[in-house]
Each structure stands twice: as C-alpha cells, then as structure tokens.
Write a protein that holds these residues in place. Structure first.
Motif, short mmCIF file in Angstrom:
data_model
loop_
_atom_site.label_atom_id
_atom_site.label_comp_id
_atom_site.label_asym_id
_atom_site.label_seq_id
_atom_site.Cartn_x
_atom_site.Cartn_y
_atom_site.Cartn_z
N UNK A 16 0.82 -1.21 0.00
CA UNK A 16 0.00 0.00 0.00
C UNK A 16 0.85 1.26 0.00
N UNK A 17 1.89 1.27 0.83
CA UNK A 17 2.77 2.43 0.92
C UNK A 17 3.49 2.66 -0.40
N UNK A 18 3.95 1.57 -1.03
CA UNK A 18 4.65 1.69 -2.31
C UNK A 18 3.73 2.25 -3.38
N UNK A 19 2.47 1.81 -3.36
CA UNK A 19 1.55 2.21 -4.44
C UNK A 19 1.02 3.63 -4.30
N UNK A 20 0.84 4.11 -3.05
CA UNK A 20 0.18 5.41 -2.89
C UNK A 20 1.13 6.61 -2.97
#
Length: 363
Positions: A16-20
């Motif tokens: 999630x952190x990588x994508x947002x």
C-alpha cells in the motif's frame, strides 16, 4: 534518482505504501522491499540503496536493530522511520541515530503524500550537499516533527488529534476500558459530525479488510452522539460475528476470539498457553500477535480484565472485598487490593464508596 527500500513485516502495508506515494515526482524510485531487518540486509548486500523506510516492530530483526547495523555497514544510507508508535523515547532514539524523519502510520492518511516526500527529498539533498562540501553531516531533524506540528495547534485541535490517533491505532477494538474512555472523550470533544464520520469510515473500512467479516458500514447517525452510539453497536456486532465464526486463519479474528475467551475464563486459573491453544496458535506467536494488536502483554491484559470485573462487582453487589477478590481470580484479598490500587489509584473500599450509585457503562 534516490533508490528506496521499504522494510515492513506487514506485506499489505508495504504494498500500500509503495503504491500510494508519488515517488517519481520527487526523484525517487522503489528498488526493493523486505519483510524484516535480516532480509533488508541481504538485499542491500546485492543492491544499491540510498534511502530506507523502516518499521520499528518486526520479527527476526527489529527496525532499531537494523538501524544500528546499517550505521556501521552502510554509512551512506539514510533512513526514515515508519511506525504505528510515537512514543517520545522512540522518536528521540531514532533522531539520535540519524534518521531523517519519523512518520506515524496512524497519521499517514491525514498527511499530504507530496509534502512528506518533498520534506524527505529536501533533507536528502541537504545531507548530500554537506557531504560533497566536506562538512560534517549532523543528523537532520525533520522540517515538522509531530511535536512541533502540535505546538501550533489550538488546545481543542490538539486534543482531537490525540483522540484521532487512538481511534486509528485500533487498540479500542480489543480493550474494553480503552474503548469506553474513547467513546466518552469523543462524545465530549468539540469536533464536527462530518469530521468524526469520516474518521470512523476510514477506520472501519480498514478493519473490515483485516477482519474479512460482513459488518455493515452504513449508518443513520446525524450527530456526534449518535455516531458514537453507532460505533458501540458496530463493535458489538463484530464481536458477535467473531464469536460465531470457526475460522482461525485470520490473525485479528483469532485475537478477538482470544479476548472473548479471556473474559469468560478470567476468574479462574488462566495462562497464555491455554488461550493460545484455544485459538490454535503457538504460545510465542500468540503472545507476539496479542501484544501487537491489543497494546498489552497477556498478563497485563488479564490483570486489567480482572480489575474491570471487580469494579463491576463492587458497584453491583454488597459482597465483601475478599469475596470480590476471589470472584475475579485472586485468593489473597490484600494482593488483590494492591493490584486494584495500582490500576485505579483507589482501594476497593474507596472505589465502592465513591462510585456506588453512579452510572458506569460496562457494555
């Protein structure tokens, strides 16, 4: 480009952190991810990394342990802490170890992703410029730490910020005392209904993903008080579904089932092994998961649950202190009184005299 490594034992949190985050807008690129400190070190032995985002609480090798190793082995590496916890001691220790920033996961949704990376990019640029000029690169403090941000807030905003963080931390789902206190403080807080509704929706959307339970999110609340009451009802429905399920594959659900089991068995002899066996976990893994999700060790939680039951009995019955002590699992009434005082700052007799006849919500 600044080469970034994400280190977090929660796979969904990593993804999630990588994508947002808008990495490319700030000359950053994610070159890898790791589930713990040991895996991160293995990756860095084979790949170039400039910046590491690291969680503090991880198995095998914690974030703090990883920082200690990388300071010696990879002196050019810069780090940012990404954690659910904002204890002052952790923040202070992290800055002493030279981290660029300390980002709270519970506040991440409310922060501007662009501003976070812009702030870190500026600090990375400053460190590199210092090193290029031959000047010593002292540990840079973030442009706006949690403490400095709160100093410019009004007292009301500061108080709401604390409540918001507690709701996001999710300890209230497992701990009855924390939940009742949060409900009372939130009902008395000067916050708009829309803001509270937005917070509840974000918190519960995340919970529904974790729990994989069909707890209805829609509500007919139209003010702060009704929103808090709806949250009470929602939590009861979650526990009802957890009690009915026989699925032990979901960790969060299993710990909730453990909480229900502790409530049922707290007055008798109860050990961590008993509860771990009930939810089909090894003792060590159960204790690790229990502490992470509830915020308390098993022994501390059991003690809190017994004292809470004692409060109820002191208010609802006229039985002796010795009888109450035995009813909640303590054969030594003096030891029980000592524990009760440590938890409430009142002796059992003082608690009964002060609160008998008052309205205490134990539901």
């Amino acid at each position: 480009m600044i080469r970034v490594l994400i280190v977090d034992d929660d796979k969904l949190a990593r993804k999630g952190f990588i994508s947002i985050m808008p990495w490319s807008n700030h000359d950053m690129v994610v070159v890898g991810e790791a589930a713990n400190g040991a895996k991160a070190l293995e990756f860095m032995e084979q790949h170039e990394v400039d910046l590491m985002f690291v969680d503090l609480s991880m198995p095998v090798m914690s974030g703090m342990e990883l920082l200690q190793v990388t300071r010696q082995r990879f002196p050019g590496l810069r780090s940012v802490i990404l954690s659910f916890h904002e204890e002052f001691e952790n923040v202070q220790t992290a800055y002493r170890m030279g981290v660029l920033d300390y980002i709270s996961k519970v506040r991440l949704e409310s922060e501007d992703d662009e501003q976070i990376l812009k702030r870190i990019q500026q600090q990375m640029t400053g460190v590199m410029a210092q090193e290029a000029s031959g000047q010593p690169s002292a540990a840079l403090k973030p442009a706006s730490s949690p403490a400095s941000e709160q100093n410019v807030l009004t007292q009301e905003e500061e108080g709401w910020g604390g409540l918001e963080q507690e709701w996001r931390a999710n300890y209230w789902l497992f701990n009855e005392s924390v939940f009742q206190r949060l409900c009372k403080q939130t009902a008395g807080a000067k916050v708009s209904f829309r803001r509270l509704e937005g917070l509840f929706m974000r918190v519960l959307s995340q919970l529904e993903t974790e729990l994989q339970l069909d707890a209805e999110l829609r509500s007919d609340a139209d003010d702060v008080m009704s929103a808090v009451e709806w949250m009470r009802d929602y939590r009861k429905r979650v526990y009802a579904q957890v009690a009915a399920t026989t699925d032990f594959t979901n960790t969060t659900t299993s710990i909730l089932k453990a909480v229900l089991f502790i409530r049922e068995q707290a007055s008798g002899t109860l050990h961590a092994e008993d509860v771990a066996d009930h939810v089909h976990m090894s003792r060590s893994y159960f204790c690790q998961c229990f502490k992470r999700l509830t915020g308390s060790t098993f022994n501390d939680y059991l003690k809190q649950e017994r004292i809470r039951s004692a409060e109820r009995l002191l208010c609802e019955t006229n039985q002796s202190i010795a009888w109450v002590a035995h009813a909640v699992g303590y054969n030594d009434s003096k030891y029980f009184s000592q524990l009760f005082y440590e938890q409430t700052r009142l002796l059992p007799s003082e608690f009964r005299a002060q609160f008998t006849g008052g309205k205490i919500d134990y539901n």
